[in-house]
Design a protein around this motif. Structure first.
Motif, PDB file in Angstrom:
ATOM      1  N   TYR A 263       9.375  -5.139   9.779  1.00 47.96           N
ATOM      2  CA  TYR A 263       8.808  -6.017   8.764  1.00 47.96           C
ATOM      3  C   TYR A 263       8.881  -7.472   9.225  1.00 47.96           C
ATOM      4  O   TYR A 263       9.591  -7.817  10.174  1.00 47.96           O
ATOM      5  CB  TYR A 263       9.562  -5.875   7.438  1.00 47.96           C
ATOM      6  CG  TYR A 263       9.400  -4.535   6.754  1.00 47.96           C
ATOM      7  CD1 TYR A 263       8.297  -4.279   5.937  1.00 47.96           C
ATOM      8  CD2 TYR A 263      10.351  -3.525   6.919  1.00 47.96           C
ATOM      9  CE1 TYR A 263       8.150  -3.064   5.312  1.00 47.96           C
ATOM     10  CE2 TYR A 263      10.199  -2.296   6.295  1.00 47.96           C
ATOM     11  CZ  TYR A 263       9.093  -2.075   5.492  1.00 47.96           C
ATOM     12  OH  TYR A 263       8.940  -0.863   4.861  1.00 47.96           O
ATOM     13  N   HIS A 267       6.224  -9.447   4.165  1.00 44.92           N
ATOM     14  CA  HIS A 267       6.461  -8.200   3.442  1.00 44.92           C
ATOM     15  C   HIS A 267       7.598  -8.308   2.428  1.00 44.92           C
ATOM     16  O   HIS A 267       7.936  -7.325   1.776  1.00 44.92           O
ATOM     17  CB  HIS A 267       6.805  -7.080   4.436  1.00 44.92           C
ATOM     18  CG  HIS A 267       5.739  -6.819   5.454  1.00 44.92           C
ATOM     19  ND1 HIS A 267       5.968  -6.879   6.819  1.00 44.92           N
ATOM     20  CD2 HIS A 267       4.427  -6.529   5.317  1.00 44.92           C
ATOM     21  CE1 HIS A 267       4.853  -6.613   7.473  1.00 44.92           C
ATOM     22  NE2 HIS A 267       3.901  -6.406   6.578  1.00 44.92           N
ATOM     23  N   THR A 312       7.900  -4.330   1.458  1.00 46.27           N
ATOM     24  CA  THR A 312       6.745  -3.508   1.121  1.00 46.27           C
ATOM     25  C   THR A 312       5.898  -3.262   2.354  1.00 46.27           C
ATOM     26  O   THR A 312       5.484  -4.220   3.028  1.00 46.27           O
ATOM     27  CB  THR A 312       5.891  -4.199   0.044  1.00 46.27           C
ATOM     28  OG1 THR A 312       6.734  -4.524  -1.059  1.00 46.27           O
ATOM     29  CG2 THR A 312       4.769  -3.297  -0.409  1.00 46.27           C
ATOM     30  N   SER A 314       2.791  -2.688   4.842  1.00 44.80           N
ATOM     31  CA  SER A 314       1.418  -3.178   4.828  1.00 44.80           C
ATOM     32  C   SER A 314       0.449  -2.001   4.857  1.00 44.80           C
ATOM     33  O   SER A 314       0.818  -0.873   5.192  1.00 44.80           O
ATOM     34  CB  SER A 314       1.186  -4.094   6.027  1.00 44.80           C
ATOM     35  OG  SER A 314       1.459  -3.398   7.230  1.00 44.80           O
TER      36      SER A 314
END
Length: 568
Positions: A263, A267, A312, A314
């Motif tokens: 990440y 993110h 989170t 992508s």
């Protein structure tokens, strides 16, 4: 010489310059090859800066060509520079200090199709071997080989030279190998070696670069090397820091930790997505406790503030990344701050049910067997007497380990401004402290009794205690002394503090020292004794008077019984 125009295929230059030099070397050859330039040794004037003394390398036939790089007094690596064409220029300038500067420089014209056999290349397996050209026969003159090693992700590389014989000199400037911590020679230098040895090197990641450069004389058999990949521990203990105060929470995430999870800062989001971090080398979230989606929960005598950082993946359709949540908690209890941070993956939350539920006590013992506790309070001791302290965890869970992290003393039970450290971050701060290795549910240490100088009669002891999972070999409890404390606290399960006291010196030892003034407690005790003596004496006098009166009355009655009265 101060500068030259060079056209040879390969050349080694020993350069010696004095003050106020401004010398240009131009390397050019009408071939379809590029140039590799190596500065194997450079010695500038002491304390010189890049502004006053340097080597500037230009990618072309003059100093008007694009700047390719610069070497200064503070350059730590072995600089290796490559041109984009068949010409290259370097300029050496010196300041006015009267000092002899020394430089040793190689250059090589090369092209991929003219590379020697067994000289450099890409190595990508989990382990492998490579040798110098012609090994075990003498390597050629003007050898320049570069090996790029890359193993699987989440691993590091161990490099061992099993046989090694290069020309020996004090600065390793003629024939040498250099090892870099990355895929290019622009990364940090791990080490450099020459002569006869069996050097070992280790990278910090799954990439490493090894170079071999030789000059035109004194060739030897070279080397045989073997490399192997070693798995790196996964991000079990995140490079994440949490700080809690009475009104705010600060969370710091390093970019390298995010990268290890796949990440970046784009993110990352808090419970309230409108609260964004400050981005430097790390991501820093700092916000009031009652904001940014923080939840509050009361649990008996404590209040816990919790926020969640989500990473989170992508992509809008599919992903192969794990969903990671970093849960940060600030637990306020008894006017102290307990900081807890842990990481969840795929909504699996670990180590949450035992938070804040352990019972810890601390006692003094009469010997190093720790079999008989001292129950008297205050605990009266002699100056310099060895005191045996034990912290005990009262839990039925056998897979826990106790670690005494920090212990401070104070003459006041509230541990005000005057304190003295015995242990700090697992390190002994007092010369008399002896710590014992963690033993299951017990943390033990000893120290010599002392007193504070400013007429204080008591000493109180308070310790910060860490409780870890004994099945985790990398927990904080197994690390011992850490000189520079970091507040990354995911490596232990729970943190608390416990205290014991007071400790007081025996009166016989103080009264022998006539020059020592009475403390406040001693004065109060002395006044109490004076009042007690006064009341005792009064009682004795009163009782004596009663006895005398009774005796007189009895005697008078006896006289009346033996004699009659005559009326006058």
């Amino acid at each position: 010489r101060c500068g030259a125009s060079l056209q040879e295929q390969n050349k080694a230059l020993r350069i010696e310059l004095n003050a106020n030099a401004n010398c240009v070397w131009q390397i050019q050859r009408n071939t379809n090859q590029t140039i590799r330039l190596v500065f194997s040794n450079f010695k500038f004037a002491p304390s010189s800066s890049c502004e006053t003394e340097s080597i500037k390398i230009y990618d072309g036939p003059s100093t008007n060509s694009p700047l390719l790089g610069q070497v200064c007094n503070d350059t730590e690596a072995v600089p290796v520079l490559e041109s984009s064409s068949e010409s290259l220029t370097f300029l050496i300038t010196t300041n006015s200090m009267d000092f002899t500067r020394n430089f040793f420089v190689f250059y090589y014209f090369f092209s991929p199709e003219t590379r020697q056999e067994n000289c450099g290349g890409q190595l990508t397996g989990p382990n492998g071997t490579f040798t110098s050209p012609n090994y075990p026969v003498r390597y050629p003159e003007f050898t320049d080989c570069i090996w790029h090693i890359q193993t699987e992700k989440n691993s590091k590389i161990n490099l061992q030279f099993q046989d090694f014989f290069l020309e020996l000199d004090r600065n390793c400037q003629f024939d040498f190998i250099a090892v870099y911590d990355g895929l290019t020679t622009n990364t940090s230098l791990i080490g450099k070696a020459c002569g006869r040895a069996q050097p070992k090197f280790e990278s910090s990641s799954n990439v490493m670069t090894v170079v071999l450069f030789t000059d035109y004389t004194n060739s030897y058999k070279g080397f045989s090397a073997q490399y192997s990949s070693v798995p790196l521990p996964g991000p079990v203990e995140p490079d994440t820091f949490l700080t809690c105060s009475s009104d705010s929470m600060t969370i710091v995430l390093s970019k390298s930790y995010l990268a290890s999870l796949g990440y970046n800062e784009a993110h990352v989001q808090l419970s309230d997505q409108s609260c964004r971090p400050v981005v430097t080398d790390s991501l820093i979230f700092s916000f009031p406790l009652a904001s940014c989606g923080t939840t509050k929960k009361e649990e008996g005598q404590s209040i816990t503030y919790t926020n969640v950082i989500s990473l989170t993946p992508s992509g809008s359709i599919i992903t192969r990344q794990k969903r990671v949540q970093i849960i940060a908690k600030c637990k306020m209890e008894n006017n102290s701050t307990l900081e807890v941070i842990y990481v969840t993956k795929d909504n699996i939350i670990q180590n949450t049910t035992t938070m804040g539920r352990y019972n810890v006590s601390m006692s003094f013992y009469d010997s190093n067997s720790f079999s008989r506790a001292i129950h008297q309070s205050p605990y009266y001791v002699d100056l310099n007497q060895t005191l045996f302290a034990q912290v005990t965890l009262h839990s039925a869970d056998p897979n826990l380990l106790v670690f005494v992290d920090t212990c401070i003393t104070s003459p006041q039970p509230d541990f005000g401004s005057l304190t003295y450290d015995l242990v700090r971050s697992g390190c002994s701060e007092d010369d008399t402290v002896v710590t014992y290795p963690p033993l299951e549910h017990y943390g033990r240490f000893t120290f010599s009794a002392f007193r504070f100088l400013q007429n204080f009669s008591s000493v109180y002891l308070q310790c910060d205690v860490l409780i870890c999972d004994s099945k985790n070999p990398n927990s904080r409890c197994t690390k011992g002394c850490i000189s520079r404390q970091k507040r990354a606290i995911s490596s232990y399960t729970w943190k608390t503090n416990t205290r014991v006291g007071p400790i007081r010196l025996k009166r016989s030892l103080r009264s022998a020292d006539r020059s020592e003034p009475l403390t406040k407690a001693d004065v109060e005790e002395s006044l109490t004794l004076q009042h007690y003596s006064f009341y005792t004496l009064s009682f004795v006098v009163f009782s004596s008077n009663i006895v005398i009166v009774v005796a007189v009355i009895l005697k008078h009655n006896k006289l009346r019984a033996g004699y009659g009265y005559q009326k006058i």
